[in-house]
Design a protein around this motif. Sequence first.
Motif, short mmCIF file in Angstrom:
data_model
loop_
_atom_site.label_atom_id
_atom_site.label_comp_id
_atom_site.label_asym_id
_atom_site.label_seq_id
_atom_site.Cartn_x
_atom_site.Cartn_y
_atom_site.Cartn_z
N GLY A 140 10.82 23.70 58.88
CA GLY A 140 9.98 23.28 59.99
C GLY A 140 8.52 23.19 59.59
N ARG A 141 8.08 24.15 58.79
CA ARG A 141 6.69 24.13 58.35
C ARG A 141 6.43 22.93 57.43
NH1 ARG A 141 3.46 28.60 54.71
NH2 ARG A 141 1.47 27.51 54.74
N LEU A 142 7.39 22.64 56.54
CA LEU A 142 7.21 21.49 55.65
C LEU A 142 7.15 20.19 56.44
CD1 LEU A 142 9.59 22.33 52.66
CD2 LEU A 142 7.09 22.38 52.69
N ARG A 143 8.00 20.05 57.45
CA ARG A 143 7.97 18.84 58.27
C ARG A 143 6.63 18.68 58.96
NH1 ARG A 143 13.51 20.06 59.18
NH2 ARG A 143 12.95 21.54 60.81
N THR A 144 6.09 19.80 59.43
CA THR A 144 4.83 19.74 60.17
C THR A 144 3.65 19.44 59.25
OG1 THR A 144 5.67 21.32 61.79
CG2 THR A 144 3.29 21.05 61.68
N GLU A 145 3.60 20.06 58.08
CA GLU A 145 2.43 19.99 57.22
C GLU A 145 2.51 18.92 56.13
OE1 GLU A 145 0.92 23.65 55.74
OE2 GLU A 145 1.37 24.77 57.56
N GLY A 151 -5.16 22.17 64.90
CA GLY A 151 -6.12 23.09 64.30
C GLY A 151 -7.44 22.42 63.99
N ARG A 152 -7.65 21.21 64.51
CA ARG A 152 -8.86 20.44 64.21
C ARG A 152 -9.64 20.05 65.45
NH1 ARG A 152 -9.03 18.98 58.99
NH2 ARG A 152 -7.13 19.32 57.78
N THR A 153 -9.32 20.63 66.59
CA THR A 153 -10.05 20.33 67.82
C THR A 153 -11.40 21.04 67.77
OG1 THR A 153 -7.95 20.18 68.99
CG2 THR A 153 -9.95 20.36 70.33
N ARG A 189 -1.32 26.06 59.21
CA ARG A 189 -1.88 27.30 58.70
C ARG A 189 -3.13 27.06 57.88
NH1 ARG A 189 0.15 32.41 58.40
NH2 ARG A 189 2.11 31.67 59.31
N ARG A 190 -3.21 25.92 57.22
CA ARG A 190 -4.40 25.57 56.45
C ARG A 190 -5.20 24.55 57.24
NH1 ARG A 190 -0.31 24.83 53.10
NH2 ARG A 190 -0.74 22.60 52.90
N SER A 191 -5.86 25.01 58.28
CA SER A 191 -6.65 24.12 59.15
C SER A 191 -7.98 24.78 59.43
CB SER A 191 -5.90 23.87 60.47
OG SER A 191 -5.75 25.07 61.21
#
Length: 311
Positions: free
Chosen positions: A14-19, A200-202, A226-228
């Motif tokens: 799930g994390r790979l799909r998202t990032e 994570g960029r708002t 997580r890296r944002s």
Amino acid sequence: MVKGMLMEESGLLGRLRTELATMPVALQRVAEQILIAPEETARATIIDLAERAGTSTATVTRLCRVLGYRGYAQLRVAVATEIGRAAQARWDTDIDREIGPDDPLDHLLAVVASADARAIQDTAGQVDLGAVDRVAGAVARADRVDLFGLGSSGNAAREMAFRLERIRIPVWHRADPHTALTNAALLGPGDVAIGLSHSGRTREVIEVLAEAADHGALTVAVTSFRRSPLAEVADVVLTTAVQETTFRLAALSALHSQLLVLDLIYVAVAQRTYQRTTEAFEVTARAVDAHRLPDESARPARRPIKTTEGP
């Protein structure tokens, strides 16, 4: 606790799909191969995976480190664990997430339900329970808790504020960025600020969390990345997973995952304030009891009227 470290050996896919889209190209190639054939990855050597991705073993190792794993062996265990959990949960991983203009409602229902269930399961798999425990303890002790998010994330923040208010936690939620900033400036050590943003960029959410951090409050980011920038200004990062479908882009699909993370914090806070929470529920239930319609099913059945027939 080190920020940015993946603490759970699950939720990896799930994390790979998202990032995936935010990774450097070389890492993207490795991540794509893992997503295309996770079962094969669980059995493959590091050389096999590097050859499939058209890259080097050093790049595979780099991806492992970026994800928070010590090496490839640990990553393989995480992939195998997630495959097993997916099979046990009987996820419908092959369902077409594209929705056409003429698709029937039963197909829409299957797509939406499958996507939401998968996102929630992915989020549950990657949640950092140590971080949740830290946040719940801080919220239970806090003199003040501030929540802030915009758009769909704002809805999640508003719901969390309502729940915490119900158990007598001093909580503020302001939808206006300027008011949220002034609220954040009044926080201090012992207070908690929670910022929500799928990307994570708002900018406004980042500014509010940074302001709270400047005054010594514990800052918590709820984000899918997580890296944002938002994660960088937070003391604690709690990640969410999303599953996009037609008409529901990532930011619109993140609400259920955000609510899962916030609900987990809320229940953990209620545990820590059990007596106070129980009393609050009783008081608030009595306050609105007169506004509830009576439960017809709880009424005793009427006795039939007896009639006497004449001769």
